[in-house]
Design a protein around this motif. Structure first.
Motif, PDB file in Angstrom:
ATOM      1  N   VAL A  27     -23.512  26.427   9.552  1.00 16.94           N
ATOM      2  CA  VAL A  27     -22.068  26.641   9.701  1.00 16.94           C
ATOM      3  C   VAL A  27     -21.529  25.734  10.803  1.00 16.94           C
ATOM      4  CG1 VAL A  27     -20.289  28.291  10.355  1.00 16.94           C
ATOM      5  CG2 VAL A  27     -22.145  28.999   8.836  1.00 16.94           C
ATOM      6  N   LEU A  28     -20.578  24.876  10.459  1.00 13.85           N
ATOM      7  CA  LEU A  28     -19.890  24.046  11.447  1.00 13.85           C
ATOM      8  C   LEU A  28     -18.803  24.849  12.141  1.00 13.85           C
ATOM      9  CD1 LEU A  28     -19.477  21.110  12.621  1.00 13.85           C
ATOM     10  CD2 LEU A  28     -17.681  20.876  10.878  1.00 13.85           C
ATOM     11  N   ARG A  29     -17.984  25.551  11.355  1.00  8.08           N
ATOM     12  CA  ARG A  29     -16.962  26.457  11.872  1.00  8.08           C
ATOM     13  C   ARG A  29     -16.838  27.644  10.902  1.00  8.08           C
ATOM     14  NH1 ARG A  29     -12.940  24.111  15.395  1.00  8.08           N
ATOM     15  NH2 ARG A  29     -14.170  23.035  16.989  1.00  8.08           N
ATOM     16  N   PRO A  30     -16.854  28.896  11.417  1.00  5.08           N
ATOM     17  CA  PRO A  30     -16.615  30.060  10.551  1.00  5.08           C
ATOM     18  C   PRO A  30     -15.251  29.964   9.889  1.00  5.08           C
ATOM     19  CG  PRO A  30     -17.431  30.723  12.711  1.00  5.08           C
ATOM     20  CD  PRO A  30     -17.089  29.265  12.819  1.00  5.08           C
ATOM     21  N   GLY A  31     -15.122  30.597   8.709  1.00  3.23           N
ATOM     22  CA  GLY A  31     -13.910  30.386   7.931  1.00  3.23           C
ATOM     23  C   GLY A  31     -12.958  31.553   7.837  1.00  3.23           C
TER      24      GLY A  31
END
Length: 484
Positions: free
Chosen positions: A425-429
């Motif tokens: 995960v780069l950024r949670p959505g």
């Protein structure tokens, strides 16, 4: 001032440590073929395939003391008068300097800007006992100097002693139009476009697997059933072992489609991972991937195309999987022979999850060739993503290839995360419904000094979009790399 000094040290270190065997990890189009007047040696298989695919039997019967490359003597060492038993030695020394400014958009700790040096060495031995029996072994050592970004010198960068390939091939002739090669042991897997399964040669620690495969050739088609276990990188200083928690198996086939002047890949890929998590759903992942790919020229024009698509089904825990991906490329080579300019447009889609928990809609990109697609800064992976891109590739002078690429990224689902090229995960959505992730521009240059020495340099900048701005630090990221 400190960053400038670090960057300078990386440049000097790179120059000092470059060796004669060095050949950078680059796309297939970056490998210049030898002039027609030279001995037709196999192309060095870097980036697009494993070194074990190089067939140096072309040197059988050649007076190696008279060729224009003294290293030919290492590529074919006969043990019998007829050359039926022979040995080939190969290696690679790669030095790559990297510089990040505002890594992860400024979210990394303890620092977000750094310059460091990555070293990787490979040494292979290829023994052909008869035309029907072959043994191949290749060791690898990966090291990192002065990497202080988030995670530091993790196993993604440091794996100082390991076996990358170690297998036996048994070839079974089945007549003039068919044959089968049985392979058992540790091996890199290389399938099709490598969007889903590839060696990941650009990385410090490529993918490798333990298991078996059969390469069945029927006329001009190759069918490859295989069953393997992934080898996770757990120990920096000892050989790594495969794990029964991460099997990869299936059938991959490739060949020409005779009804049309195009090529075709058809594949089934299966995983049975002991633990997996996608957008809040966790459990054993039993996932099947069915897909296909076609590519070729369009008639007698200078247009070329590629289309690939895959669907996934199965389960994560008690939740069902319904996911897919699609990519298409249209290219055109301009009629300017000296420059050989090719322009292209590309569209990529990989599904995302509709809501946290429950059924899984996130595509699993499996074991892709990182750095080959979706931007050279490697922030974006083939999961919950829509990408529109285009580029220009040309050769202004012999042995120099220049490339310009532009990408735009959106989330496929506004309820799922953005994932990086490693599938993390780069950024949670879940914090915003914004879809636009951002844009990336890549400038690349490759120069072949000799058959054995290649220099590569690239610059990438990522322009954060609304999604990045609403989910944390959002400074533009710069990435500079240079490789011998």
């Amino acid at each position: 001032m400190g960053n400038r000094s670090g960057c300078g040290a990386v440049i000097v270190g790179t120059a000092l440590q470059s060796l004669v065997f060095v050949y950078g990890a680059l796309p297939a189009w970056a490998q210049a073929p030898p002039p027609a007047s030279e001995l037709q040696r196999p192309a060095l298989q870097i980036g697009s395939a494993g070194r074990f695919n190089e067939d140096w039997s072309v040197l059988r019967g050649v007076d190696l003391s008279a060729t224009d490359d003294p290293l030919d003597r290492l590529k074919f060492i006969p043990f019998t008068n007829d050359g039926s038993v022979w040995l080939s030695l190969g290696g690679q020394a790669r030095e790559r300097g990297e510089y990040f400014r505002h890594f992860l958009f400024g979210a990394s700790e303890p620092k977000d800007t750094d310059a460091y040096l990555l070293s990787r060495f490979r040494l292979g031995v290829d023994l052909h006992v008869t035309p029907y029996l072959r043994l191949f072994a290749e060791g690898k050592s990966s090291m990192a100097l002065d990497r202080d970004l988030q995670g530091g010198r993790t196993t993604a960068y440091v794996d100082e002693v390991d076996l990358l390939n170690g297998f036996v091939d048994v070839m079974i002739p089945l007549g003039d139009l068919a044959s089968a090669t049985l392979r058992g042991g540790r091996q890199e897997l290389i399938f099709g476009s490598m969007r889903l399964v590839g060696p990941g040669d650009f990385t410090q620690v490529p993918h490798t697997f333990d298991g078996g495969a059969a390469f069945v050739r029927i006329v001009d088609w190759t069918i490859t059933p295989f069953w393997t276990l992934a080898v996770p990188i757990i120990n920096k200083y000892k050989f790594n072992d495969s794990t029964t928690d991460r099997p990869l198996f299936g059938i991959f086939s490739t060949g020409p489609l005779h009804l049309l002047p195009v090529n075709l890949d058809l594949y089934w890929l299966g995983v049975n991972n002991a633990v997996a998590t996608f957008n809040g759903t966790s459990g054993r992942e039993q996932r099947q991937t069915l897909g296909g790919r076609t590519w070729g020229k369009i008639g007698q024009t200078n247009l070329d195309f590629e289309v690939e698509g895959a669907g996934q089904f199965g389960s994560v825990g008690s939740a069902n999987i319904a996911a897919g991906m699609f990519t298409t490329v249209l290219g055109y080579t301009l009629p300017v022979p000296r420059l050989s300019p090719r322009v292209y447009l590309e569209f990529d889609y990989a599904s995302g999850d509709k809501s946290p928990g429950g059924g899984v809609g996130t595509f699993n990109q499996l074991y892709p060739n990182g750095h080959s697609y979706l931007g050279y800064i490697d922030f974006i992976g083939r999961q919950n993503i829509i990408s529109a891109s285009g580029g220009l590739i040309m050769t202004p002078v012999r042995d120099l290839i220049l490339s310009l690429q532009q990408y735009f990224f959106w989330r496929a689902s506004d309820r799922d995360a953005v994932y990086n090229e490693a599938g993390a995960v780069l950024r949670p959505g879940t914090g915003t419904t914004a879809r636009y992730v951002g844009a990336e521009v890549d400038l690349l240059a490759t120069y072949n000094f000799t058959r054995h020495v290649q220099f590569y340099a690239g610059y990438s900048h990522f322009f954060p979009g609304e999604f990045i701005e609403k989910t944390g630090p959002s400074q533009g990221s710069d990435f500079l790399q240079y490789t011998f």
